[in-house]
Write a protein that holds these residues in place. Structure first.
Motif, PDB file in Angstrom:
ATOM      1  N   VAL A   1      -2.168  -1.179  -3.565  1.00 26.09           N
ATOM      2  CA  VAL A   1      -3.149  -0.131  -3.252  1.00 26.09           C
ATOM      3  C   VAL A   1      -2.458   1.216  -3.248  1.00 26.09           C
ATOM      4  O   VAL A   1      -1.401   1.369  -2.622  1.00 26.09           O
ATOM      5  CB  VAL A   1      -3.802  -0.381  -1.877  1.00 26.09           C
TER       6      VAL A   1
ATOM      7  N   THR B   1      -3.386   5.308  -2.509  1.00 23.85           N
ATOM      8  CA  THR B   1      -4.442   6.144  -1.964  1.00 23.85           C
ATOM      9  C   THR B   1      -3.867   7.407  -1.351  1.00 23.85           C
ATOM     10  O   THR B   1      -2.649   7.530  -1.142  1.00 23.85           O
ATOM     11  CB  THR B   1      -5.254   5.369  -0.901  1.00 23.85           C
TER      12      THR B   1
ATOM     13  N   ILE C   1     -10.202   3.946   0.665  1.00 17.93           N
ATOM     14  CA  ILE C   1      -9.273   4.073  -0.447  1.00 17.93           C
ATOM     15  C   ILE C   1      -9.809   5.151  -1.395  1.00 17.93           C
ATOM     16  O   ILE C   1     -10.934   5.068  -1.880  1.00 17.93           O
ATOM     17  CB  ILE C   1      -9.126   2.755  -1.219  1.00 17.93           C
ATOM     18  N   THR C   2      -9.010   6.164  -1.612  1.00 14.88           N
ATOM     19  CA  THR C   2      -9.438   7.276  -2.452  1.00 14.88           C
ATOM     20  C   THR C   2      -8.250   7.799  -3.235  1.00 14.88           C
ATOM     21  O   THR C   2      -7.107   7.386  -3.020  1.00 14.88           O
ATOM     22  CB  THR C   2     -10.054   8.396  -1.600  1.00 14.88           C
ATOM     23  N   THR C   3      -8.510   8.689  -4.145  1.00 12.99           N
ATOM     24  CA  THR C   3      -7.453   9.359  -4.897  1.00 12.99           C
ATOM     25  C   THR C   3      -7.674  10.850  -4.794  1.00 12.99           C
ATOM     26  O   THR C   3      -8.759  11.316  -4.436  1.00 12.99           O
ATOM     27  CB  THR C   3      -7.437   8.954  -6.371  1.00 12.99           C
TER      28      THR C   3
ATOM     29  N   LEU D   1      -7.647   3.684   8.013  1.00 17.06           N
ATOM     30  CA  LEU D   1      -6.558   3.437   7.071  1.00 17.06           C
ATOM     31  C   LEU D   1      -5.276   3.073   7.792  1.00 17.06           C
ATOM     32  O   LEU D   1      -4.661   2.023   7.528  1.00 17.06           O
ATOM     33  CB  LEU D   1      -6.343   4.673   6.195  1.00 17.06           C
TER      34      LEU D   1
ATOM     35  N   PRO E   1      -5.711  -5.915   5.395  1.00 23.23           N
ATOM     36  CA  PRO E   1      -6.123  -5.198   4.185  1.00 23.23           C
ATOM     37  C   PRO E   1      -6.785  -3.862   4.507  1.00 23.23           C
ATOM     38  O   PRO E   1      -7.553  -3.743   5.468  1.00 23.23           O
ATOM     39  CB  PRO E   1      -7.117  -6.170   3.527  1.00 23.23           C
ATOM     40  N   VAL E   2      -6.490  -2.860   3.693  1.00 19.60           N
ATOM     41  CA  VAL E   2      -7.073  -1.535   3.878  1.00 19.60           C
ATOM     42  C   VAL E   2      -8.548  -1.587   3.489  1.00 19.60           C
ATOM     43  O   VAL E   2      -8.883  -2.076   2.399  1.00 19.60           O
ATOM     44  CB  VAL E   2      -6.329  -0.489   3.021  1.00 19.60           C
ATOM     45  N   PRO E   3      -9.455  -1.099   4.345  1.00 19.32           N
ATOM     46  CA  PRO E   3     -10.885  -1.103   4.003  1.00 19.32           C
ATOM     47  C   PRO E   3     -11.144  -0.331   2.705  1.00 19.32           C
ATOM     48  O   PRO E   3     -10.598   0.750   2.500  1.00 19.32           O
ATOM     49  CB  PRO E   3     -11.541  -0.407   5.204  1.00 19.32           C
ATOM     50  N   GLN E   4     -11.964  -0.894   1.859  1.00 16.49           N
ATOM     51  CA  GLN E   4     -12.230  -0.295   0.559  1.00 16.49           C
ATOM     52  C   GLN E   4     -12.795   1.108   0.685  1.00 16.49           C
ATOM     53  O   GLN E   4     -12.523   1.989  -0.145  1.00 16.49           O
ATOM     54  CB  GLN E   4     -13.199  -1.179  -0.230  1.00 16.49           C
ATOM     55  N   GLU E   5     -13.588   1.358   1.731  1.00 17.63           N
ATOM     56  CA  GLU E   5     -14.264   2.657   1.839  1.00 17.63           C
ATOM     57  C   GLU E   5     -13.320   3.810   2.157  1.00 17.63           C
ATOM     58  O   GLU E   5     -13.705   4.985   1.998  1.00 17.63           O
ATOM     59  CB  GLU E   5     -15.364   2.609   2.910  1.00 17.63           C
TER      60      GLU E   5
ATOM     61  N   THR F   1       0.846  -1.203   0.000  1.00 17.33           N
ATOM     62  CA  THR F   1       0.000   0.000   0.000  1.00 17.33           C
ATOM     63  C   THR F   1       0.871   1.238   0.000  1.00 17.33           C
ATOM     64  O   THR F   1       1.828   1.331   0.786  1.00 17.33           O
ATOM     65  CB  THR F   1      -0.920   0.026   1.229  1.00 17.33           C
TER      66      THR F   1
END
Length: 343
Positions: free
Chosen positions: A291, A293, A335-337, A320, A329-333, A116
């Protein structure tokens, strides 16, 4: 049928060249030994060429050492070792000292899973030990790499294991060593301060252009746009470095290795094999097996002095960094850009 008595060679058959075979075997072994020694010598030379300092905190309270490996990657605006001609070419100005242009946290799982990479905007409003609230890059200005590392650890709860920093000239040299990096520019970009003038379209950026591309904040969302471009460029750079055009070309590969070793500043306990492990993780990220982010965005704010800052979404940031500290694992919610925030 020809009968041959034991111990005698059949007529017309030449003796087996056993001595010659032994000599060739010894020559091959000797060549392999020389090559192995040369490789070991080259690795040691590269390792010796790395610049080192005590970059990580050595005392005081630190987060618990958890599973996996955590790197703090820093791009500084150091002009050290740049003559005036090079400064003019890169559009760096003459500011003395070192400040942070780029701050990233890279987590490599202990299980060998997906790494990540988290961008930490340099304008992030954080608590700096002994200094109060300020921008993240101010920690570097106040106390160098140690205070920056301690600030990142205190605000994320993630213990940093390794540190790597590259200055402006080193960044440009690495880019030039591989013949530039291809990127697709979405809109015209002009920034006289960074000697940057790019038109839309896919194009190969050489060292000075690449440096301007990742440094400029002359876009609508400033620092948020910049961290997006930095990750985009780093992925493209890693992808090219790991491709056959560099790895199979000694005229690209060896200058790259030498430029990298002479351009990086690492912690006093770091070695070239640690950088090799980081390189493999970055290759995975560049190929989509990882990942990328930005810290969850909470909004824009101001310091007491009126300077604009980026505020984190505290709940999202906690999820995060909690995942990174626990090597889960990093929670999907979360993860951003940078493209999806701050609009």
């Amino acid at each position: 049928m020809t009968y041959t008595q034991p111990g005698h060679q059949a007529r017309g058959r030449a003796p087996e060249p056993r001595v010659r075979r032994r000599r060739w075997g010894r020559k091959v072994v000797a060549v392999l030994v020389v090559l192995a020694l040369a490789l070991v010598g080259f690795v040691l030379y590269v390792d010796y060429s790395l610049k080192r300092e005590q970059a990580l905190p050595v005392d005081g309270e630190r987060p618990q050492d958890g599973p996996g490996t955590n790197w703090l990657l820093v791009g500084s605006d150091s002009r050290e070792d740049l003559d005036q001609e090079r400064k003019d070419e890169l559009g760096t100005g003459d500011t003395a000292g070192r400040r942070t242009d780029t701050v990233m946290l890279v987590h490599i799982p202990a299980s060998g899973g997906m790494p990540t990479m988290v961008s930490l905007p340099r304008d992030s409003l954080v608590e700096i030990p002994g200094q109060g609230e300020d921008k993240l890059n101010a920690a570097f200005a106040y106390g160098g790499s140690q205070l920056l590392a301690r600030t990142v650890e205190n605000n994320t709860g993630v213990r940093i294991d390794h540190y790597a920093e590259v200055g402006l000239g080193g960044f440009a040299d690495i880019t030039d060593a591989i013949g530039g990096v291809e990127l697709c520019v979405k809109e015209p970009m002009q920034d006289p301060k960074a000697n940057l003038d790019l038109q839309p379209g896919c194009q190969t950026l050489q060292g000075p252009q690449a440096l301007g591309y990742v440094r400029t904040r002359a876009t609508a969302r400033g620092d948020l746009d910049r961290v997006q471009r930095q990750r985009e460029f780093l992925a493209a750079l890693t992808e090219k470095v790991s491709g056959p055009g560099v790895l199979a070309n000694p005229f690209r590969l060896f200058p790259l290795i030498l430029n990298t070793s002479q351009s990086f500043l690492v912690d006093s306990g770091d070695h070239v094999w640690h950088l090799g492990s980081l390189g493999l993780a970055m290759q995975g990220i560049a190929s989509g097996q990882g990942v990328t982010t930005t810290v969850p965005f909470g909004g824009f704010g101001e310091t007491d002095g009126g300077a604009s800052v980026v505020e984190w979404d505290e709940e999202g940031a906690e999820k995060l960094f909690g995942a990174l500290a626990a090597d889960t694992p990093v929670p999907q919610e979360v993860i951003t850009t940078a493209e999806g925030i701050g609009g």
